[in-house]
Design an enzyme around this catalytic site. Sequence first.
Site, mmCIF file in Angstrom:
data_model
loop_
_atom_site.group_PDB
_atom_site.id
_atom_site.type_symbol
_atom_site.label_atom_id
_atom_site.label_comp_id
_atom_site.label_asym_id
_atom_site.label_seq_id
_atom_site.Cartn_x
_atom_site.Cartn_y
_atom_site.Cartn_z
ATOM 1 N N TYR A 130 0.973 -1.213 -0.029
ATOM 2 C CA TYR A 130 0.077 0.048 -0.010
ATOM 3 C C TYR A 130 0.924 1.117 0.040
ATOM 4 C CZ TYR A 130 -5.008 -0.346 0.413
ATOM 5 O OH TYR A 130 -6.559 -0.797 0.120
ATOM 6 N N GLU A 140 -0.506 4.832 -0.419
ATOM 7 C CA GLU A 140 -1.441 6.052 -0.472
ATOM 8 C C GLU A 140 -0.526 7.348 -0.478
ATOM 9 O OE1 GLU A 140 -5.063 6.063 1.455
ATOM 10 O OE2 GLU A 140 -5.651 4.079 0.833
ATOM 11 N N ASP A 197 -7.727 12.934 -25.255
ATOM 12 C CA ASP A 197 -7.599 11.523 -24.690
ATOM 13 C C ASP A 197 -7.215 10.819 -25.924
ATOM 14 O OD1 ASP A 197 -8.217 9.027 -24.257
ATOM 15 O OD2 ASP A 197 -10.273 9.484 -23.588
ATOM 16 N N THR A 248 -4.528 5.503 -21.976
ATOM 17 C CA THR A 248 -4.274 4.229 -21.355
ATOM 18 C C THR A 248 -2.733 3.997 -21.790
ATOM 19 O OG1 THR A 248 -5.267 3.445 -23.257
ATOM 20 C CG2 THR A 248 -6.787 3.557 -21.367
ATOM 21 N N LYS A 252 -2.787 0.117 -24.910
ATOM 22 C CA LYS A 252 -3.114 -0.151 -26.447
ATOM 23 C C LYS A 252 -2.096 -0.036 -27.436
ATOM 24 C CE LYS A 252 -7.969 1.415 -25.311
ATOM 25 N NZ LYS A 252 -8.116 2.082 -24.155
ATOM 26 N N ARG A 280 -2.536 -2.873 -18.257
ATOM 27 C CA ARG A 280 -3.641 -1.908 -18.236
ATOM 28 C C ARG A 280 -3.549 -0.765 -17.192
ATOM 29 N NH1 ARG A 280 -6.851 -5.104 -21.093
ATOM 30 N NH2 ARG A 280 -8.635 -3.427 -21.014
#
Length: 427
Positions: free
Chosen positions: A69, A71, A215, A241, A244, A250
């Site tokens: 973790y 954060e 985008d 992203t 692609k 991903r």
Amino acid sequence: MGIHSMIQVKSTSQEHNAAMHHAMIDTEMAGFIAAESKRQQDHIELIASENFVSRDILTACGSILTNKYAEGYPGKRYYGGCQYVDQIEQMAIDRAKSLFGCAFANVQPHSGSQANQAVFLALLEPRDTILGMSMDSGGHLTHGAKVSLTGKWFNIVSYGVNPVTHRVDMDQVRDLAKKHRPKLMIVGASSYPRILNFKEFRDIADEVGAFLLADVAHISGLIVTGHHPHPFPHAHVLTSTTHKTLRGPRGGIVLTNEEELAKKINGAVFPGLQGGPLMHVIAAKGICFQEASTPAFSQYIGSVCDNAAALAQALTQHGYNLVSGGTDNHLLVMDFSGLDLSGHAAQHALEAVGITTNKNGVPNDRCSYVQTSGLRLGTPAITTRGFMVPDMAIIAQCIHQRLSNLDGPVDVLVNQVEQLCQKYPLN
Ligand code: DSN
């Protein structure tokens, strides 16, 4: 060795490389992963948004970083033990900035949709106006579709494409911008096969005082290799992203050159929208940015575009209409308007012979989003395997044989597809 036993050997080796460093105890789940691995090996993958990652990226995604973790951001975490993940995330940030030539990168968004949502949260108030591309013209769900959060929480105005050329109708964009004075304009698409003119969009955004978001999820691999014009310096913010044409894990990223926006974007991603960043994915993003900066990657993207152009030409020679008449990038959209064939039926017919595609709307589509009149095809994944221009004629021939005889026998085509895949094994 017969075809099937050869495939078995290759699939077993891919399964080992991809997921089976450790023999899984959960044999039921391992069985599904093995089956999917074999499907990827034996099928021609033409979904324009999919790709096959390198073994380094796969290793990072499956690494112990998933346990951590973290954060916050490098140097400012809310958990202890972050000395190594800090270095990993900082390296991913630095590589993203260098690859895209910009001053700021946030590499934490879990997806492209979340990257876009972070921009909305950073720049907009509920009910502000967004001007984006309609879905049937090629826009993405998050650019204003009624069913998405964007469509529910913002006032959406949509532009489309010229009904004849299927190119973005810039006159319409300007007229709509002047009439509705959006706070945010979005340029970018999920199924637009032509070049986008970022400068023209920015000129219009400046005329009406709007922010411009590019985008570029689909075309980021083309952008960083010079196969498509760059959104910077025109866009205020860029989202993408990483999986692609960029061929990474991903996930999503948000980039900008503007310090004030950078602060707002960081706050929007965390704590605005997300908690713990996925450190295994961020490490894999860092590897992806490094891979995408190499001459080999640039050559790969050149081949992706050459293959798309060759596939478009071969399908046209078989008599099919394509949205906009062809392609300038990695994807094309077959347009079945006026034929007794839906995108839905075509997708399923091709899947039965091992060719994977997705149904897609076409400009001013008369069919529902469930049926659609189009089929989107892309070449990033098959080019990663090594497929070359001469193979595109064979793929087009297989597609034509199947679509012109939907109820015909599948055995011969299945065999042909498998043989083509064996020529270019995944490793
Ligand atoms: N699902 C992506 C695509 O296929 O283009 C868009 O989010």
